[in-house]
Design an enzyme around this catalytic site. Structure first.
Site, mmCIF file in Angstrom:
data_model
loop_
_atom_site.group_PDB
_atom_site.id
_atom_site.type_symbol
_atom_site.label_atom_id
_atom_site.label_comp_id
_atom_site.label_asym_id
_atom_site.label_seq_id
_atom_site.Cartn_x
_atom_site.Cartn_y
_atom_site.Cartn_z
ATOM 1 N N HIS A 9 0.796 -1.315 -0.004
ATOM 2 C CA HIS A 9 -0.164 0.095 -0.024
ATOM 3 C C HIS A 9 0.938 1.230 -0.099
ATOM 4 O O HIS A 9 1.890 1.160 0.632
ATOM 5 C CB HIS A 9 -1.023 0.041 1.310
ATOM 6 C CG HIS A 9 -2.106 -0.640 1.088
ATOM 7 N ND1 HIS A 9 -1.816 -2.175 1.290
ATOM 8 C CD2 HIS A 9 -3.236 -0.832 1.167
ATOM 9 C CE1 HIS A 9 -3.140 -2.838 1.260
ATOM 10 N NE2 HIS A 9 -3.854 -1.917 1.360
ATOM 11 N N ASN B 65 8.247 -3.890 4.118
ATOM 12 C CA ASN B 65 6.783 -3.283 4.212
ATOM 13 C C ASN B 65 6.011 -3.764 5.392
ATOM 14 O O ASN B 65 5.346 -3.289 6.054
ATOM 15 C CB ASN B 65 5.973 -4.149 2.975
ATOM 16 C CG ASN B 65 4.499 -3.922 2.938
ATOM 17 O OD1 ASN B 65 4.161 -2.770 3.235
ATOM 18 N ND2 ASN B 65 3.736 -4.922 2.855
#
Length: 348
Positions: A155, A187
């Protein structure tokens, strides 16, 4: 600031395609009292034909017939504009601009406030990753591109920033809000802690705007010493570029009309980063990101209103185990003005 990171970013100038514009020439003039009427410029004739019409002067001011161009490059527009086309996507939780060539967003902008983080009406268990059908099929990233790629669907605007409604959270799961990111060690770790840092800024600022996106930075060849850009491409067939780095530009507003804006610019490698790494090592000048990305983030902000974020607050991450961090994300943000405690950003 890391000298290595700054050298990479500051020494890079991304080439950004610009749309060509057709030049239209016209001639005209006003008659003066002592002017010879025969020297007045004649009207303009228009050429017609298979290409787009453009004006052709019949006479110049000195009476000579100018040379008519033998070509019309802008006639290509009759078949369509080649591009580049930047697909803008306005959604409830973000605004993004998509890079069709790399199948990644160029930038994604979001806005968080204490009130937006306090509401918890969205649940990511009800959200699913989706392809963005607003982008032509041949240019969009696809779910199968990430399958067994070894990278997370990372994201750019995190789902945890859009819990204020289920629709807002769902909008963050479109692949136009994703880039391939290293999972363990980035991440799911340092990058997640960095996102948490951004949320904690609302303990001091009533309004925080964040622009996030990928970078493809050069690396010096150890053999010949030349700088080259090299990145992996995933997909079937290879479609989606794997960024070498990611940036976040933070604009923290003091909430006053015409008030100050604290700016922070950070570049992180798309790689495993130790959790004891100082966040300030990734701070870079705003101009460095602008030069590397071809974008501009605060060109309309007067210098007198600009403040440096890391001089206003302590730029540091808080490391938690993943499960513990998930629990913290579900808790309300600190009350505005409360800058103490382990979940707040300390004011310097």
């Amino acid at each position: 600031m890391s000298k290595f990171t700054l050298a990479l970013v500051a020494g890079t100038s991304a080439a950004v395609g610009a749309a060509a514009s057709a030049a239209v020439y016209s001639f005209g003039g006003r008659k003066k009292p002592d002017e010879n009427p025969q020297t007045i410029i004649s009207p303009v004739a228009t050429r017609t034909g298979p290409t787009a019409p453009y004006p052709v002067p019949i006479h110049a001011a000195d009476g000579r017939v100018p040379t008519i161009p033998p070509v019309d490059p802008s006639g290509i527009y009759q078949y369509g504009f080649p591009g580049p086309v930047n697909d803008l996507r306005p959604a409830s939780s973000l605004v993004s601009c998509f890079d069709r060539a790399r199948r990644n967003p160029q930038w994604v902008a979001e806005h968080i406030t204490p009130a937006s983080l306090l509401k918890r009406e969205g649940d990511r268990r009800h959200s699913v990753f989706t392809e963005d059908d607003s982008i032509p099929e041949k240019f969009r990233a696809k779910l199968k591109d990430y399958f067994r790629s070894g990278y997370d669907r990372g994201h750019q605007v995190p789902a945890a920033d859009a819990k204020w409604s289920q629709a807002a959270m769902n909008s963050t799961f479109a692949l136009s809000n994703m880039c391939p990111q290293v999972g363990d060690g980035f991440n799911r770790d340092y990058w997640a802690h960095f996102e948490d840092f951004c949320r904690r800024l609302t303990s001091f600022y009533p309004s925080v705007r964040i622009v996030t996106g990928p970078l493809y930075l050069p690396k010096r060849d150890p053999v010949d010493g030349k700088w080259r850009v090299s990145y992996e491409v995933i997909g079937h067939p290879p479609n989606v570029a794997v960024p070498t780095h990611f940036y976040k530009v933070i604009l923290a507003e003091d909430g006053k009309t015409g008030g100050n804006v604290s700016l922070g610019a950070f570049v992180l490698p798309n790689a495993v980063i130790s959790n004891n790494k100082d966040l300030k090592d990734f701070e870079v000048p705003m101009e460095a990101i602008e030069r590397a990305s071809g974008l501009e983030f605060a060109g309309l902000l007067p210098p007198a209103r600009k403040k440096r974020l890391c001089q206003e607050v302590s730029c540091s991450i808080i490391v938690k185990e993943y499960q513990e961090r998930q629990k913290t994300m579900m808790s309300p943000p600190p009350v505005k003005g409360n800058v103490s405690g382990p979940t707040a950003v300390a004011r310097t």
